[in-house]
Design a protein around this motif. Structure first.
Motif, mmCIF file in Angstrom:
data_model
loop_
_atom_site.group_PDB
_atom_site.id
_atom_site.type_symbol
_atom_site.label_atom_id
_atom_site.label_comp_id
_atom_site.label_asym_id
_atom_site.label_seq_id
_atom_site.Cartn_x
_atom_site.Cartn_y
_atom_site.Cartn_z
ATOM 1 N N ARG A 31 -8.347 -2.901 -7.719
ATOM 2 C CA ARG A 31 -8.837 -3.264 -8.954
ATOM 3 C C ARG A 31 -8.523 -2.776 -10.691
ATOM 4 O O ARG A 31 -9.654 -3.182 -11.943
ATOM 5 N N GLN A 37 -5.743 -8.245 -4.341
ATOM 6 C CA GLN A 37 -5.557 -7.012 -2.862
ATOM 7 C C GLN A 37 -4.244 -7.711 -2.689
ATOM 8 O O GLN A 37 -3.094 -8.076 -3.473
ATOM 9 N N VAL A 38 -3.814 -6.915 -2.141
ATOM 10 C CA VAL A 38 -2.563 -7.160 -1.403
ATOM 11 C C VAL A 38 -2.195 -7.482 -0.407
ATOM 12 O O VAL A 38 -3.086 -7.915 0.725
ATOM 13 N N PRO A 39 -0.928 -8.145 -0.251
ATOM 14 C CA PRO A 39 -0.020 -8.273 -0.753
ATOM 15 C C PRO A 39 0.485 -9.007 -1.967
ATOM 16 O O PRO A 39 -0.467 -10.233 -2.167
ATOM 17 N N PHE A 58 1.229 -1.229 0.085
ATOM 18 C CA PHE A 58 -0.101 0.003 0.424
ATOM 19 C C PHE A 58 0.607 1.093 0.278
ATOM 20 O O PHE A 58 2.028 1.584 0.637
ATOM 21 N N ARG A 74 -1.390 -6.409 5.248
ATOM 22 C CA ARG A 74 -0.628 -7.970 5.360
ATOM 23 C C ARG A 74 0.592 -7.436 4.558
ATOM 24 O O ARG A 74 1.149 -8.492 4.149
ATOM 25 N N GLU A 94 -1.020 -13.756 -1.911
ATOM 26 C CA GLU A 94 -0.970 -14.665 -0.624
ATOM 27 C C GLU A 94 -0.364 -14.321 0.516
ATOM 28 O O GLU A 94 0.786 -15.321 0.343
ATOM 29 N N SER A 95 -0.205 -14.046 1.375
ATOM 30 C CA SER A 95 1.369 -13.706 2.475
ATOM 31 C C SER A 95 1.192 -14.867 2.989
ATOM 32 O O SER A 95 2.318 -15.170 3.653
HETATM 33 N N1 LIG Z 1 -5.574 -14.436 2.260
HETATM 34 C C1 LIG Z 1 -4.769 -13.242 1.982
HETATM 35 C C2 LIG Z 1 -5.711 -11.476 2.376
HETATM 36 C C3 LIG Z 1 -5.298 -10.585 1.687
HETATM 37 C C4 LIG Z 1 -5.896 -9.153 2.066
HETATM 38 O O1 LIG Z 1 -7.009 -9.584 2.751
HETATM 39 N N2 LIG Z 1 -5.699 -8.276 1.741
HETATM 40 C C5 LIG Z 1 -5.552 -6.649 2.156
HETATM 41 C C6 LIG Z 1 -4.957 -5.916 2.779
HETATM 42 S S1 LIG Z 1 -4.584 -6.486 4.589
HETATM 43 C C7 LIG Z 1 -6.407 -5.782 0.797
HETATM 44 O O2 LIG Z 1 -6.069 -6.328 -0.136
HETATM 45 N N3 LIG Z 1 -7.655 -5.044 0.764
HETATM 46 C C8 LIG Z 1 -8.905 -4.391 -0.112
HETATM 47 C C9 LIG Z 1 -9.515 -4.584 -0.786
HETATM 48 O O3 LIG Z 1 -9.888 -6.337 -0.242
HETATM 49 O O4 LIG Z 1 -9.714 -4.947 -1.139
HETATM 50 C C10 LIG Z 1 -3.371 -12.828 2.190
HETATM 51 O O5 LIG Z 1 -3.226 -13.127 3.353
HETATM 52 O O6 LIG Z 1 -2.696 -11.967 1.563
#
Ligand SMILES: N[C@@H](CCC(=O)N[C@@H](CS)C(=O)NCC(=O)O)C(=O)O
Length: 220
Positions: free
Chosen positions: A48, A60-62, A7, A20, A73-74
């Motif tokens: 997106r 999603q990140v990371p 981020f 994460r 997937e972290s």
């Molecule tokens: N299971 C995934 C979860 C990743 C996750 O939830 N990332 C969040 C940030 S901590 C994210 O990108 N959120 C933005 C969204 O979902 O739009 C992992 O462990 O990497």
């Protein structure tokens, strides 16, 4: 060179210090692997975008890109980095299985329950039953935390004498919930402190604060 997708710009207040991407930069700092961060703008919709959807199927990140090898997937990422560097995970099969077991325990047993509590505490769930649900989650979390507490009896880290990627995952999962939930488990409280005083974690937070234009100490 490894690129970490993390981020940048602005984050919602309650996410600061809990995202994460921190797990991955902590592993990279511990392992001394060269990396650069591609800071994404969450509120600007960059997660997106078409380009980022090709990298992260769930947007999603990371995520990382290691010379063309893309991984999300972290948990998978920190295990990959440890295996790549040959550190933070034992070389032999049973030792690796033990570390993997605790990575899964942190991410699939403990984290979902702690996140339910954190959502209620953050005011995301505001219905009249939320306090009652919170007590149920705290009781359930107590079972998982009690198991972790017993696992820490007699040795400093989850998988034994050595700090591993399982400790990166558990420490960051514990950070996600109000300290009061973990307070009844003194070994876990001390364990979290022990892990968070590591120089690599301090460097991780400093880089994160610079990247997100936060005041020093804000993400701690
Ligand atoms: N299971 C995934 C979860 C990743 C996750 O939830 N990332 C969040 C940030 S901590 C994210 O990108 N959120 C933005 C969204 O979902 O739009 C992992 O462990 O990497």
């Amino acid at each position: 060179m490894i690129t970490l997708y993390g981020f940048g710009r602005q984050l919602p207040e309650l996410a600061i210090g809990h995202t994460r991407d921190l797990r991955v930069s902590w592993a990279l700092e511990e392992l001394g692997l060269p990396y650069r961060v591609r800071a994404l703008d969450l509120q600007g919709g960059e997660l997106r975008s078409e380009a980022y959807t090709r990298i992260s199927p769930f947007q999603q990140v990371p995520a990382i890109d290691d010379d063309g090898f893309v991984l999300t997937e972290s948990g998978a990422i920190v295990l990959y980095l440890a295996e790549k560097a040959g550190r933070l995970i034992p070389a032999e099969t049973r030792g690796r299985a033990e570390v993997t077991r605790w990575c899964f325990a942190a991410l699939t047993t403990l984290e979902p329950t702690l996140m339910q509590i954190a959502f209620i505490d953050a005011g995301v769930e505001t219905d009249a039953d939320a306090p009652q649900r919170r007590s149920v989650y705290v009781e359930r979390a107590g079972r998982w935390l009690g198991g972790m507490e017993r696992q820490l009896f007699g040795h400093p880290y989850l998988a034994g004498e050595d700090f591993t990627v399982a400790d990166i995952l558990l420490t960051t999962v514990l950070r996600g919930v109000d300290a009061g939930v973990v307070a009844p488990f003194p070994r876990l409280v001390e364990y979290r402190r022990r892990c968070e005083t590591r120089a690599a974690w301090q460097r991780t937070l400093e880089e994160y604060e610079r990247r997100l234009n936060l005041a020093p100490g804000r993400a701690h």
